[in-house]
Write an enzyme that holds these catalytic residues in place. Sequence first.
Site, PDB file in Angstrom:
ATOM      1  N   HIS A  31       0.806  -1.063  -0.071  1.00 20.65           N
ATOM      2  CA  HIS A  31       0.008  -0.274  -0.058  1.00 20.65           C
ATOM      3  C   HIS A  31       0.919   1.382   0.120  1.00 20.65           C
ATOM      4  O   HIS A  31       1.576   1.249   0.774  1.00 20.65           O
ATOM      5  CB  HIS A  31      -0.786  -0.049   1.167  1.00 20.65           C
ATOM      6  CG  HIS A  31      -1.966   0.979   1.498  1.00 20.65           C
ATOM      7  ND1 HIS A  31      -3.239   0.918   0.959  1.00 20.65           N
ATOM      8  CD2 HIS A  31      -1.970   2.320   1.924  1.00 20.65           C
ATOM      9  CE1 HIS A  31      -3.982   1.784   1.171  1.00 20.65           C
ATOM     10  NE2 HIS A  31      -2.950   2.898   1.582  1.00 20.65           N
ATOM     11  N   ASP A  33       0.989   5.267   0.048  1.00 16.70           N
ATOM     12  CA  ASP A  33       0.120   6.534   0.210  1.00 16.70           C
ATOM     13  C   ASP A  33       0.494   7.814  -0.385  1.00 16.70           C
ATOM     14  O   ASP A  33       1.917   8.094  -0.433  1.00 16.70           O
ATOM     15  CB  ASP A  33       0.181   7.074   1.782  1.00 16.70           C
ATOM     16  CG  ASP A  33      -0.725   6.054   2.491  1.00 16.70           C
ATOM     17  OD1 ASP A  33      -2.005   5.622   2.472  1.00 16.70           O
ATOM     18  OD2 ASP A  33      -0.210   5.096   3.231  1.00 16.70           O
ATOM     19  N   PHE A 141      -0.930  10.924   8.130  1.00 15.76           N
ATOM     20  CA  PHE A 141       0.106  10.444   8.951  1.00 15.76           C
ATOM     21  C   PHE A 141      -0.062   8.878   9.439  1.00 15.76           C
ATOM     22  O   PHE A 141      -1.284   8.851   9.724  1.00 15.76           O
ATOM     23  CB  PHE A 141       0.506  11.520  10.009  1.00 15.76           C
ATOM     24  CG  PHE A 141       0.758  12.766   9.721  1.00 15.76           C
ATOM     25  CD1 PHE A 141       1.999  13.145   9.448  1.00 15.76           C
ATOM     26  CD2 PHE A 141      -0.388  13.728   9.418  1.00 15.76           C
ATOM     27  CE1 PHE A 141       2.477  14.417   8.942  1.00 15.76           C
ATOM     28  CE2 PHE A 141      -0.082  15.163   9.179  1.00 15.76           C
ATOM     29  CZ  PHE A 141       1.493  15.308   8.777  1.00 15.76           C
ATOM     30  N   ASP A 173      -8.266   1.230   7.053  1.00 11.11           N
ATOM     31  CA  ASP A 173      -6.995   1.824   6.960  1.00 11.11           C
ATOM     32  C   ASP A 173      -6.644   2.849   8.251  1.00 11.11           C
ATOM     33  O   ASP A 173      -7.466   3.823   8.202  1.00 11.11           O
ATOM     34  CB  ASP A 173      -6.800   2.614   5.684  1.00 11.11           C
ATOM     35  CG  ASP A 173      -5.281   3.067   5.566  1.00 11.11           C
ATOM     36  OD1 ASP A 173      -4.572   2.949   6.344  1.00 11.11           O
ATOM     37  OD2 ASP A 173      -5.291   3.949   4.486  1.00 11.11           O
TER      38      ASP A 173
END
Length: 214
Positions: A31, A33, A141, A173
């Site tokens: 994953h 971001d 964050f 998540d």
Amino acid sequence: MKISASLLSCDTAYLGDTVVELERAGVDFVHLDIMDGHYVENFAFSPKTVQDLRRITNLPLEVHLEIDNPERYITAFAEAGADLIIVQLDVCRHPIRILDTIHKYGKKAGLAVNPGDSFERIKYFAEYVDYVLLMSVEPGFGGQKFERSVMGKVRLVKTLFEECDYQIPVGLDGGVSLENIGAIREAGIEVVVVGTALFSQEPLSQVVAAFKGL
């Protein structure tokens, strides 16, 4: 339940080695971001990161666009090798158009919903999405505290999909840990994105096994 390893929490000095180790440890997805310093007050990763990681792993790469104007970057991440592109529902002025664009590149399309946002809009786009990601922290964050209120949303979303016969996997998540993974599993979540709790312990193979309940 499948595990998606969030690279936001790893030591990026060893990014490639970490992804290779994650694959050996048995995670199901990687994953990434993507952050632009505008939608969230942080910066993370780019199409070049996805392109480089694509060369060294067979794991599916999830790209989570936590950015303004995500429609401008679909092409770049699709061509870089992303397998699943997730966009934040709250910044999509034309969600169907964006989801269609993702599919035109042969990629899976996902929608992410923040803790304070209503899940009701999801039902209007359900036939266009391959994945729904419920945020259990505010985006931006790693290492944030799990928002327990999102568990109520999980039940509502799962009920909605069952009533409408939508076969759409639901992920969670943010703030996922070994302390709350049992309740998350019982709620019917298919995928958990794990970052801080995954990389704060060693060895990775044992941590991944613990999260999978093995």
